[in-house]
Design a protein around this motif. Sequence first.
Motif, short mmCIF file in Angstrom:
data_model
loop_
_atom_site.label_atom_id
_atom_site.label_comp_id
_atom_site.label_asym_id
_atom_site.label_seq_id
_atom_site.Cartn_x
_atom_site.Cartn_y
_atom_site.Cartn_z
N LYS A 107 14.71 21.89 -6.95
CA LYS A 107 13.36 21.35 -6.83
C LYS A 107 13.17 20.03 -7.59
O LYS A 107 12.08 19.46 -7.58
CB LYS A 107 12.34 22.38 -7.32
N LYS A 108 14.21 19.58 -8.26
CA LYS A 108 14.19 18.31 -8.99
C LYS A 108 13.10 18.25 -10.05
O LYS A 108 12.45 17.22 -10.25
CB LYS A 108 14.05 17.13 -8.02
N ARG A 109 12.89 19.36 -10.72
CA ARG A 109 11.89 19.37 -11.79
C ARG A 109 12.50 19.10 -13.16
O ARG A 109 11.79 18.67 -14.07
CB ARG A 109 11.16 20.72 -11.79
N MET A 110 13.79 19.37 -13.32
CA MET A 110 14.50 19.05 -14.55
C MET A 110 15.39 17.84 -14.30
O MET A 110 16.12 17.79 -13.31
CB MET A 110 15.34 20.24 -15.02
N VAL A 111 15.31 16.86 -15.21
CA VAL A 111 16.02 15.60 -15.02
C VAL A 111 16.81 15.26 -16.28
O VAL A 111 16.29 15.39 -17.40
CB VAL A 111 15.05 14.45 -14.70
N PHE A 112 18.04 14.82 -16.09
CA PHE A 112 18.85 14.28 -17.17
C PHE A 112 19.01 12.78 -16.94
O PHE A 112 19.21 12.33 -15.81
CB PHE A 112 20.23 14.93 -17.21
N PHE A 156 16.62 14.48 -21.60
CA PHE A 156 16.34 15.37 -20.48
C PHE A 156 14.87 15.78 -20.55
O PHE A 156 14.23 15.71 -21.61
CB PHE A 156 17.25 16.60 -20.50
N GLY A 157 14.33 16.22 -19.40
CA GLY A 157 12.93 16.58 -19.40
C GLY A 157 12.49 17.28 -18.14
O GLY A 157 13.26 17.43 -17.18
N PHE A 158 11.24 17.69 -18.16
CA PHE A 158 10.60 18.40 -17.05
C PHE A 158 9.59 17.46 -16.40
O PHE A 158 8.80 16.81 -17.10
CB PHE A 158 9.90 19.65 -17.58
N PHE A 163 2.20 17.34 -15.19
CA PHE A 163 2.68 17.36 -16.58
C PHE A 163 4.15 16.95 -16.64
O PHE A 163 4.95 17.32 -15.77
CB PHE A 163 2.51 18.77 -17.17
N GLU A 164 4.50 16.19 -17.68
CA GLU A 164 5.88 15.82 -17.95
C GLU A 164 6.17 15.98 -19.44
O GLU A 164 5.29 15.73 -20.27
CB GLU A 164 6.17 14.37 -17.54
N ALA A 165 7.38 16.40 -19.75
CA ALA A 165 7.80 16.53 -21.15
C ALA A 165 9.26 16.13 -21.25
O ALA A 165 10.07 16.49 -20.39
CB ALA A 165 7.60 17.96 -21.65
N ALA A 166 9.59 15.37 -22.28
CA ALA A 166 10.96 14.88 -22.43
C ALA A 166 11.38 14.90 -23.89
O ALA A 166 10.55 14.68 -24.79
CB ALA A 166 11.10 13.47 -21.87
N PHE A 167 12.66 15.16 -24.12
CA PHE A 167 13.26 14.97 -25.43
C PHE A 167 14.39 13.97 -25.27
O PHE A 167 15.29 14.16 -24.44
CB PHE A 167 13.81 16.28 -26.00
N THR A 168 14.34 12.91 -26.06
CA THR A 168 15.32 11.83 -25.96
C THR A 168 15.92 11.57 -27.33
O THR A 168 15.20 11.45 -28.33
CB THR A 168 14.67 10.54 -25.45
N SER A 169 17.24 11.46 -27.38
CA SER A 169 17.94 11.11 -28.61
C SER A 169 18.44 9.68 -28.50
O SER A 169 19.38 9.41 -27.74
CB SER A 169 19.12 12.05 -28.86
N ARG A 170 17.79 8.77 -29.20
CA ARG A 170 18.23 7.37 -29.17
C ARG A 170 19.06 7.06 -30.41
O ARG A 170 18.63 7.32 -31.54
CB ARG A 170 17.04 6.42 -29.10
N PHE A 171 20.23 6.49 -30.20
CA PHE A 171 21.09 6.03 -31.28
C PHE A 171 21.12 4.51 -31.23
O PHE A 171 21.57 3.92 -30.25
CB PHE A 171 22.51 6.60 -31.14
N SER A 172 20.63 3.88 -32.29
CA SER A 172 20.51 2.42 -32.33
C SER A 172 21.38 1.85 -33.45
O SER A 172 21.46 2.43 -34.54
CB SER A 172 19.06 1.99 -32.55
N LEU A 173 22.00 0.72 -33.16
CA LEU A 173 22.78 0.00 -34.17
C LEU A 173 22.18 -1.38 -34.31
O LEU A 173 22.18 -2.18 -33.37
CB LEU A 173 24.25 -0.10 -33.75
#
Length: 270
Positions: A107-112, A156-158, A163-173
């Motif tokens: 259903k394409k509700r979870m996205v990476f 990744f997120g819903f 409604f949308e919810a996401a968790f993102t891990s950003r690594f910056s240098l």
Amino acid sequence: MKHHFYTGLLLLTTAAISSCNKHIYVPNTVNAPLLKEKYEFKGSISPTNLQTAFALTDNIAIMANGQYVYGFNYTDTKNNNDLFIDHQTRGGVIEGAIGFFKPLDVKKRMVFDVYAGYGGGSFKTLAGNYNNNPSANVNDYLLRNHFSKVFIQPGFGFVHPVFEAAFTSRFSLLNFYNSTIGIKAFENDATGQTNFMHINAKPIAFYEPAFTFRVGYKYVKFQMQLQVSVPLNDNTYSGYNINEYFQPVAFGMGASVDIAHWYDNFRKRK
């Protein structure tokens, strides 16, 4: 490893609350587009950030982000301990990225997605010994840094029309350069001056995880994001308290716009 991370985060947060802010790095909002199809466009705007993302194919996308922090409240140095807003910092960053995205279920509700990008910017702030003296020249107390930035951000997120919810891990240098110090910024404080200039000694890595939420209907949603920013290699700067120059927590609110065809077929697929 986790123990050191949470301990470091607690110390950074405590320092932000208990001391006057003089940040020369304020993390920009993490762009978490959660695209699902070719030619989908998503953008967001807040008082300090503008973000866009566009899907070139069913799996490849590009993004562009801009930030401008417009602090410099010269008249209010006593109430400058806000955890989320630095009233005496001005500047920002411009960056671009390319990435890969893929829906994870039928259903394409979870996205990476994962993006890699590059940017640059600068910030300026007032030194801690600026005391709002009417006769003082603000430029004499000015601290300024430029920086270049590379980053990678898996997330990744819903995704739903409401409604949308996401968790993102950003690594910056970040590589800081061209530091400037006002002639009175560290008056009679050689240690403070050395401390500030040491930021340029080597690139500094940050872990910047973010939680993003959007609520609305279809094309327009209210957006909010909570983000932390933790230097990963602060233990290599023995004897130098450089963490006080980096804002550890950011909270933003704004509006998100999503132009996509999958909304039209959502009810049909349900």
